[in-house]
Design a protein around this motif. Structure first.
Motif, PDB file in Angstrom:
ATOM      1  N   GLN A 153      -4.762   5.304   3.421  1.00 24.33           N
ATOM      2  CA  GLN A 153      -5.677   6.348   3.857  1.00 24.33           C
ATOM      3  C   GLN A 153      -5.752   7.470   2.814  1.00 24.33           C
ATOM      4  O   GLN A 153      -6.840   7.935   2.463  1.00 24.33           O
ATOM      5  N   LEU A 154      -4.614   7.871   2.306  1.00 27.16           N
ATOM      6  CA  LEU A 154      -4.565   8.917   1.290  1.00 27.16           C
ATOM      7  C   LEU A 154      -5.229   8.451  -0.010  1.00 27.16           C
ATOM      8  O   LEU A 154      -5.949   9.209  -0.652  1.00 27.16           O
ATOM      9  N   TYR A 155      -5.024   7.196  -0.366  1.00 30.49           N
ATOM     10  CA  TYR A 155      -5.636   6.641  -1.576  1.00 30.49           C
ATOM     11  C   TYR A 155      -7.164   6.667  -1.480  1.00 30.49           C
ATOM     12  O   TYR A 155      -7.852   6.988  -2.445  1.00 30.49           O
ATOM     13  N   LEU A 156      -7.676   6.343  -0.307  1.00 30.02           N
ATOM     14  CA  LEU A 156      -9.133   6.292  -0.126  1.00 30.02           C
ATOM     15  C   LEU A 156      -9.778   7.674  -0.030  1.00 30.02           C
ATOM     16  O   LEU A 156     -10.972   7.812  -0.263  1.00 30.02           O
ATOM     17  N   THR A 157      -8.986   8.693   0.318  1.00 26.86           N
ATOM     18  CA  THR A 157      -9.566  10.022   0.521  1.00 26.86           C
ATOM     19  C   THR A 157      -9.269  11.013  -0.603  1.00 26.86           C
ATOM     20  O   THR A 157      -9.683  12.158  -0.510  1.00 26.86           O
ATOM     21  N   THR A 158      -8.575  10.579  -1.642  1.00 30.09           N
ATOM     22  CA  THR A 158      -8.280  11.488  -2.755  1.00 30.09           C
ATOM     23  C   THR A 158      -9.010  11.022  -4.010  1.00 30.09           C
ATOM     24  O   THR A 158      -9.552   9.925  -4.059  1.00 30.09           O
ATOM     25  N   ALA A 159      -8.972  11.877  -5.020  1.00 30.49           N
ATOM     26  CA  ALA A 159      -9.629  11.549  -6.295  1.00 30.49           C
ATOM     27  C   ALA A 159      -8.778  12.061  -7.447  1.00 30.49           C
ATOM     28  O   ALA A 159      -7.843  12.833  -7.261  1.00 30.49           O
ATOM     29  N   GLY A 160      -9.115  11.606  -8.631  1.00 30.88           N
ATOM     30  CA  GLY A 160      -8.488  12.102  -9.853  1.00 30.88           C
ATOM     31  C   GLY A 160      -7.042  11.671 -10.015  1.00 30.88           C
ATOM     32  O   GLY A 160      -6.668  10.542  -9.700  1.00 30.88           O
ATOM     33  N   VAL A 168      -0.111   4.285  -7.539  1.00 35.59           N
ATOM     34  CA  VAL A 168       1.183   3.796  -8.063  1.00 35.59           C
ATOM     35  C   VAL A 168       2.215   3.746  -6.938  1.00 35.59           C
ATOM     36  O   VAL A 168       2.945   2.757  -6.786  1.00 35.59           O
ATOM     37  N   ILE A 169       2.275   4.796  -6.133  1.00 38.19           N
ATOM     38  CA  ILE A 169       3.229   4.823  -5.005  1.00 38.19           C
ATOM     39  C   ILE A 169       2.935   3.673  -4.051  1.00 38.19           C
ATOM     40  O   ILE A 169       3.850   2.982  -3.595  1.00 38.19           O
ATOM     41  N   LEU A 170       1.671   3.446  -3.749  1.00 39.57           N
ATOM     42  CA  LEU A 170       1.273   2.367  -2.843  1.00 39.57           C
ATOM     43  C   LEU A 170       1.672   1.006  -3.392  1.00 39.57           C
ATOM     44  O   LEU A 170       2.236   0.169  -2.680  1.00 39.57           O
ATOM     45  N   ALA A 171       1.422   0.773  -4.666  1.00 34.76           N
ATOM     46  CA  ALA A 171       1.772  -0.520  -5.279  1.00 34.76           C
ATOM     47  C   ALA A 171       3.278  -0.733  -5.291  1.00 34.76           C
ATOM     48  O   ALA A 171       3.770  -1.801  -4.894  1.00 34.76           O
TER      49      ALA A 171
END
Length: 189
Positions: A153-160, A168-171
Motif C-alpha cells: 500500500q505504501l509502495y503504491l501511494t508514494t513517489a520518488g 527495497v524494503i518490500l523485496a
C-alpha cells in the motif's frame, strides 16, 4: 549438518542485530526506527535460543524460544504502523504490545501453546502443541500478511526516493519472510 544449521542460525541472528543497530544510529527519525531495532534484537534472541535448544538439556529453552519468537511479529507490527503512518496513535501501539505480550506469556502456561516437551536422543526436543497453538501460529501469519499489505500500500501511494526505499524494503522483507516461513515449515520435519 546440525553444526552448519546452528552456525547459520547464529550468524543470521548476529546479522539481524547489526542491522538493527545500524538502522537506529543511521536513522533521522529514531522514534520510527526503534521498533525495528527491537525486531532485530528479538530475531537475535530467537537465534540464540535455538542455539541453546540444541546445546542444552533444559526443556525450558523450548518455552523461552516460543516466547521470544512472539516478540518478532509484535515488534514488526509496531514498526510497520510507525513507518507507514503519518499520525500513529498511542492506543494502537499499546494494543499491539498487549496482544504480543499475551503471546509472549502463553508458552509458559502449560497446555496452551505447548502441552508437553520430550527429549529425543536423535532429534533434540520434541514438543506437543497445545490447544491454542493454531492462534499462536496465526498471529505470525496474520502479522506477516499485514506487513506485506502495508508495504505494498505504501509502495503504491508514494513517489520518488521514498518509493525506492519502500520497494527495497518490500523485496527484502518478502524474500526474508518467505525463506523464514519455508525453513520454519521444513526444519521441524
Amino acid at each position: 549438518m546440525k553444526t552448519f544449521l546452528l552456525g547459520a542460525i547464529l550468524i543470521s541472528g548476529i546479522l539481524n542485530l547489526i542491522m538493527g543497530i545500524v538502522i537506529v544510529f543511521g536513522s533521522k527519525e529514531k522514534n520510527k526506527s526503534l521498533p525495528f531495532a527491537f525486531y532485530s534484537f528479538a530475531t537475535f534472541l530467537v537465534a540464540l535460543s535455538y542455539y541453546f535448544i540444541y546445546q542444552t538439556e533444559f526443556t525450558i529453552s523450548v518455552r523461552i524460544s516460543y516466547s521470544l519468537g512472539a516478540l518478532i511479529p509484535t515488534f514488526l507490527l509496531a514498526w510497520i504502523y510507525n513507518y507507514s503512518s503519518k499520525n500513529f496513535k498511542k492506543f494502537n501501539t499499546v494494543l499491539i504490545y498487549f496482544i504480543g505480550g499475551l503471546f509472549v506469556i502463553l508458552p509458559f502456561l502449560d497446555g496452551l501453546v505447548i502441552s508437553e516437551i520430550h527429549k529425543s536422543a536423535t532429534l533434540g526436543f520434541i514438543e506437543e502443541r497445545g490447544v491454542i497453538f493454531p492462534f499462536y501460529l496465526g498471529f505470525f501469519i496474520f502479522t506477516y500478511g499485514i506487513v506485506l499489505f502495508k508495504l505494498m500500500q505504501l509502495y503504491l501511494t508514494t513517489a520518488g526516493e521514498k518509493k525506492k526505499e519502500v520497494g527495497v524494503i518490500l523485496a527484502v522483507f518478502s524474500l526474508y519472510g518467505g525463506i523464514g516461513i519455508l525453513l520454519g515449515l521444513i526444519l521441524p520435519y
